[in-house]
Motif scaffolding. Structure first.
Motif, mmCIF file in Angstrom:
data_model
loop_
_atom_site.group_PDB
_atom_site.id
_atom_site.type_symbol
_atom_site.label_atom_id
_atom_site.label_comp_id
_atom_site.label_asym_id
_atom_site.label_seq_id
_atom_site.Cartn_x
_atom_site.Cartn_y
_atom_site.Cartn_z
ATOM 1 N N TRP A 23 3.671 -0.878 -8.906
ATOM 2 C CA TRP A 23 3.220 -0.242 -7.670
ATOM 3 C C TRP A 23 3.654 1.215 -7.554
ATOM 4 O O TRP A 23 3.129 1.972 -6.742
ATOM 5 C CB TRP A 23 3.746 -1.009 -6.457
ATOM 6 C CG TRP A 23 5.252 -1.009 -6.341
ATOM 7 C CD1 TRP A 23 6.107 -1.916 -6.864
ATOM 8 C CD2 TRP A 23 6.055 -0.042 -5.662
ATOM 9 N NE1 TRP A 23 7.402 -1.600 -6.563
ATOM 10 C CE2 TRP A 23 7.406 -0.440 -5.812
ATOM 11 C CE3 TRP A 23 5.779 1.117 -4.926
ATOM 12 C CZ2 TRP A 23 8.465 0.283 -5.277
ATOM 13 C CZ3 TRP A 23 6.836 1.824 -4.383
ATOM 14 C CH2 TRP A 23 8.153 1.420 -4.558
ATOM 15 N N ASN A 285 2.856 6.225 0.505
ATOM 16 C CA ASN A 285 2.322 4.862 0.474
ATOM 17 C C ASN A 285 3.182 3.910 1.307
ATOM 18 O O ASN A 285 2.678 2.989 1.952
ATOM 19 C CB ASN A 285 2.250 4.364 -0.970
ATOM 20 C CG ASN A 285 1.208 5.095 -1.775
ATOM 21 O OD1 ASN A 285 0.236 5.616 -1.217
ATOM 22 N ND2 ASN A 285 1.394 5.141 -3.087
ATOM 23 N N TRP A 286 4.509 4.125 1.312
ATOM 24 C CA TRP A 286 5.388 3.259 2.105
ATOM 25 C C TRP A 286 5.157 3.466 3.607
ATOM 26 O O TRP A 286 5.223 2.529 4.371
ATOM 27 C CB TRP A 286 6.829 3.575 1.737
ATOM 28 C CG TRP A 286 7.812 2.714 2.488
ATOM 29 C CD1 TRP A 286 8.185 1.450 2.199
ATOM 30 C CD2 TRP A 286 8.536 3.083 3.665
ATOM 31 N NE1 TRP A 286 9.091 0.969 3.096
ATOM 32 C CE2 TRP A 286 9.342 1.969 4.030
ATOM 33 C CE3 TRP A 286 8.582 4.237 4.458
ATOM 34 C CZ2 TRP A 286 10.167 1.987 5.142
ATOM 35 C CZ3 TRP A 286 9.412 4.267 5.543
ATOM 36 C CH2 TRP A 286 10.196 3.148 5.886
ATOM 37 N N VAL A 288 2.259 4.311 4.973
ATOM 38 C CA VAL A 288 0.985 3.676 5.295
ATOM 39 C C VAL A 288 1.145 2.171 5.281
ATOM 40 O O VAL A 288 0.577 1.452 6.134
ATOM 41 C CB VAL A 288 -0.085 4.123 4.290
ATOM 42 C CG1 VAL A 288 -1.376 3.345 4.516
ATOM 43 C CG2 VAL A 288 -0.325 5.625 4.422
ATOM 44 N N ASN A 289 1.917 1.651 4.335
ATOM 45 C CA ASN A 289 2.074 0.210 4.203
ATOM 46 C C ASN A 289 3.569 -0.109 4.137
ATOM 47 O O ASN A 289 4.144 -0.346 3.069
ATOM 48 C CB ASN A 289 1.377 -0.293 2.920
ATOM 49 C CG ASN A 289 1.367 -1.803 2.838
ATOM 50 O OD1 ASN A 289 1.751 -2.504 3.773
ATOM 51 N ND2 ASN A 289 0.939 -2.319 1.681
ATOM 52 N N MET A 291 5.242 -2.705 4.832
ATOM 53 C CA MET A 291 5.583 -4.070 4.467
ATOM 54 C C MET A 291 5.663 -4.253 2.960
ATOM 55 O O MET A 291 5.994 -5.340 2.490
ATOM 56 C CB MET A 291 4.560 -5.047 5.047
ATOM 57 C CG MET A 291 4.455 -5.004 6.554
ATOM 58 S SD MET A 291 6.058 -5.321 7.352
ATOM 59 C CE MET A 291 6.331 -7.014 6.831
ATOM 60 N N ARG A 292 5.337 -3.205 2.186
ATOM 61 C CA ARG A 292 5.399 -3.345 0.734
ATOM 62 C C ARG A 292 6.842 -3.534 0.305
ATOM 63 O O ARG A 292 7.747 -2.845 0.770
ATOM 64 C CB ARG A 292 4.815 -2.097 0.055
ATOM 65 C CG ARG A 292 4.828 -2.199 -1.476
ATOM 66 C CD ARG A 292 4.444 -0.870 -2.094
ATOM 67 N NE ARG A 292 3.096 -0.488 -1.690
ATOM 68 C CZ ARG A 292 2.020 -0.839 -2.339
ATOM 69 N NH1 ARG A 292 2.116 -1.624 -3.389
ATOM 70 N NH2 ARG A 292 0.842 -0.435 -1.922
#
Length: 293
Positions: A23, A285-286, A288-289, A291-292
């Motif tokens: 990822w 990216n973290w 935006v998301n 919960m990753r």
């Protein structure tokens, strides 16, 4: 250092990217290639249509003759000197040492063969900016078995029969070669496919000494395929050259023949920039998301 600079020039991903998770971003900044190409463009711009001049000739007619001859042989239809020299300079900007430019004379006139610098072994005592200095110059290549056999028929080589049977013997590994080359240099014979064998051939030019260190031949040449001598030592065919190859460095070193790469001082900085950009992308990216995992 040449291998590292070559990887940076090819914009190969930093070594630590191999340990990243799936990822995580693996961004590459397209800067080293563009920097070298900018330097090469400056070299190409330095060549005018009439870039040759003959000096110190006793008569103007002689000077004009040599000028016309060289311009003819170095034009795009023959040696294509401007492009070949620019390619050699490109390698020099990338890894610190240019292609080895070996002139060849064929049915169509003068041409140049460009050999990678890691296939040339030059005396470490060679002087800066003097490609004909040092005791020796060795050109190492894998030549097809049929080429060596054909060379024996023309009288250039000898004792080439059965060279492809040396596949089980191993020479010293060339640590400066690229990764595919390094795998092949672990053996004398590289089998391209079932019917095509390539033999590790070394062509030696320079000074030959006896086992006691005494001078035997000052300017000589011989060739070895695997561990077999296929061309006995003899005098160099050139009257003013010790060996045919000529190389240079656009950024020369003061104390050694090999020069400095344009990318040598920025390798670590480029790795840092790529990693920083990847970390920034991962952070975005973290956000935006979140919960990753």
């Amino acid at each position: 250092m040449q291998r590292q600079c070559w990887d940076v020039y090819q914009e190969k991903e930093p070594p630590n990217y191999a340990a990243k998770q799936e990822w995580q971003s693996q961004a590459i900044l397209p800067k080293p290639y563009a920097a070298v190409q900018f330097a090469v463009a400056m070299v190409q711009a330095a060549f005018s249509p009439q870039f040759l001049s003959i000096k110190e000739e006793p008569k103007n007619q002689v000077s004009a003759f040599w000028t016309r001859l060289m311009l003819r042989q170095l034009d795009e239809q023959h040696a294509n000197f401007v492009v070949r020299f620019s390619d050699a300079a490109e390698m020099g900007f990338a890894v610190g040492q240019s292609f080895e430019m070996i002139p060849l004379w064929g049915p169509k006139g003068l041409t140049y063969s460009l050999v990678e610098p890691w296939k040339i072994y030059r005396d470490p005592d060679a002087l800066t900016r003097e490609p004909q200095s040092g005791m020796y110059w060795i050109h190492e290549e894998y030549l097809d078995y049929w080429v060596l056999r054909q060379g024996e028929q023309t009288g250039r080589y000898q004792n080439t029969l059965g060279l492809q049977q040396m596949g089980a013997q191993s020479p010293v590994v060339n640590q400066m070669a690229q990764q595919p080359e390094q795998a092949r240099l672990r053996q004398y014979v590289y089998q391209r496919h079932k019917y095509r064998d390539a033999i590790l051939t070394r062509e030696f030019w320079g000074t030959v000494l006896s086992p006691k260190g005494e001078l035997l031949l000052e300017n000589s040449t011989f060739a070895v395929a695997g561990n077999r001598v296929i061309q006995t030592p003899g005098p160099s065919p050139y009257s003013s050259l010790r060996w045919p190859g000529v190389s240079f460095s656009p950024l020369p070193h003061l104390l050694r023949f090999e020069g400095r790469s344009l990318l040598q001082s920025v390798c670590s900085l480029w790795y840092y920039m790529c990693n920083l950009l990847s970390m920034h992308a991962d952070y975005q990216n973290w956000i935006v998301n979140p919960m990753r995992e």
